[in-house]
Design a protein around this motif. Structure first.
Motif, PDB file in Angstrom:
ATOM      1  N   ARG A 142       0.864  -1.196   0.000  1.00 25.16           N
ATOM      2  CA  ARG A 142       0.000   0.000   0.000  1.00 25.16           C
ATOM      3  C   ARG A 142       0.897   1.242   0.000  1.00 25.16           C
ATOM      4  O   ARG A 142       1.595   1.512   0.952  1.00 25.16           O
ATOM      5  N   PHE A 143       0.870   1.988  -1.097  1.00 29.36           N
ATOM      6  CA  PHE A 143       1.730   3.167  -1.214  1.00 29.36           C
ATOM      7  C   PHE A 143       1.129   4.307  -0.411  1.00 29.36           C
ATOM      8  O   PHE A 143      -0.043   4.636  -0.590  1.00 29.36           O
ATOM      9  N   GLY A 144       1.918   4.897   0.486  1.00 31.18           N
ATOM     10  CA  GLY A 144       1.396   5.972   1.326  1.00 31.18           C
ATOM     11  C   GLY A 144       0.529   5.411   2.438  1.00 31.18           C
ATOM     12  O   GLY A 144       0.804   4.343   2.963  1.00 31.18           O
ATOM     13  N   ALA A 164      -6.775   2.794   0.157  1.00 31.91           N
ATOM     14  CA  ALA A 164      -6.010   4.010   0.440  1.00 31.91           C
ATOM     15  C   ALA A 164      -6.715   4.848   1.519  1.00 31.91           C
ATOM     16  O   ALA A 164      -7.920   4.702   1.746  1.00 31.91           O
ATOM     17  N   ASN A 165      -5.933   5.705   2.151  1.00 39.93           N
ATOM     18  CA  ASN A 165      -6.470   6.692   3.092  1.00 39.93           C
ATOM     19  C   ASN A 165      -7.358   6.017   4.143  1.00 39.93           C
ATOM     20  O   ASN A 165      -6.934   5.063   4.767  1.00 39.93           O
ATOM     21  N   VAL A 186      -1.970   0.942   8.309  1.00 40.12           N
ATOM     22  CA  VAL A 186      -0.575   1.141   7.887  1.00 40.12           C
ATOM     23  C   VAL A 186      -0.260   2.626   7.654  1.00 40.12           C
ATOM     24  O   VAL A 186       0.695   2.955   6.961  1.00 40.12           O
ATOM     25  N   TRP A 187      -1.044   3.512   8.248  1.00 41.76           N
ATOM     26  CA  TRP A 187      -0.659   4.920   8.289  1.00 41.76           C
ATOM     27  C   TRP A 187       0.590   5.037   9.170  1.00 41.76           C
ATOM     28  O   TRP A 187       0.710   4.325  10.175  1.00 41.76           O
ATOM     29  N   GLN A 196       9.842   3.665  12.952  1.00 42.63           N
ATOM     30  CA  GLN A 196      10.256   4.618  11.923  1.00 42.63           C
ATOM     31  C   GLN A 196       9.808   4.135  10.537  1.00 42.63           C
ATOM     32  O   GLN A 196       8.652   3.852  10.352  1.00 42.63           O
ATOM     33  N   ASN A 197      10.765   4.006   9.595  1.00 35.85           N
ATOM     34  CA  ASN A 197      10.393   3.649   8.223  1.00 35.85           C
ATOM     35  C   ASN A 197      10.178   2.145   8.032  1.00 35.85           C
ATOM     36  O   ASN A 197       9.863   1.699   6.932  1.00 35.85           O
TER      37      ASN A 197
END
Ligand code: MN3
Length: 225
Positions: A142-144, A164-165, A186-187, A196-197
């Motif tokens: 999931r991008f973002g 998303a979102n 996954v926000w 962190q990342n």
């Protein structure tokens, strides 16, 4: 005949006014902020629940006021998001998703899916580990910002998806529609202070705090609909 003082009348009127405004409420967190520390640190839980979660619920109440969706259930709002504002879409999703999320986590260790859910998972994915792999991949890919979901479709079949979102599979705009029974937030606000990342590390640890009895209860409710 009962008598009310002016003050009692005023307080009652104020309370009724508030009840009318607060159509949606955040349920109390069913454990302490530090109860899930083996996967999620206390500060993250506190900010996530008391700031992010609370804001979605408060903003949903604002977004719904004066619209055709006022006094409707959150399920009905989700099923009609395409006809409504972005504020209603984001905050109805945010409210529903987080209220689900708190319940599918637990401080209890080594909980297990019910026999019925375990059978459905084995039948659809091969094993519980294979399901976890698919959900971790959905969350990692999931991008973002967004969510990974395990849901039940209208035929009672399990499926994995991601949105998303604050979207979710109950929305009319969802690619794959169904009733979510497990969601992974996954926000970055869900994991960044501790991981962190490293979203994959969060996804790995997430499984140590999953409340399988609650996921099973949601599964059984969804298939009996
Ligand atoms: Mn969140």
């Amino acid at each position: 005949m009962m008598k009310f003082s002016k003050a009692t009348f005023l307080v009652t009127a104020l309370l009724m006014g508030q009840a009318a405004i607060a159509q949606f409420k955040q349920a109390p967190l069913p454990y302490a902020y530090d109860a899930l520390e083996r996967a999620v640190d206390a500060q993250t839980m506190e900010i996530h629940y008391s700031k992010h979660g609370a804001a979605y619920t408060a903003n949903l109440n604002k977004a719904v006021a004066g619209t055709a969706m006022e006094n409707e259930s959150v399920e009905k709002i989700l099923a009609n998001v395409s006809a409504n504002s972005d504020a209603l879409r984001n905050n109805a999703g945010g409210h529903y998703n987080h209220e689900l999320f708190w319940t599918i986590l637990t401080p209890n260790k080594d909980t297990k899916p019910s026999a019925a859910l375990a059978k459905a998972i084995d039948g659809e994915f091969g094993s519980l580990d294979k399901l976890k792999e698919q959900l971790n991949k959905a969350g990692a890919d999931r991008f973002g910002s967004g969510w990974a979901w395990l849901s039940v479709d209208s035929n009672g079949k399990l499926f994995v998806s991601s949105t998303a979102n604050q979207d979710n599979p109950m929305m009319d705009i969802a690619e794959k529609k169904g009733t979510p029974i497990l969601g992974i937030d996954v926000w970055e606000h869900a994991y960044y202070l501790k991981y962190q990342n490293k979203r994959a590390d969060y996804l790995g640890a997430f499984w140590t705090v999953v409340n399988w009895p609650e996921v099973s209860r949601r599964y059984e409710a969804a298939v009996s609909k």
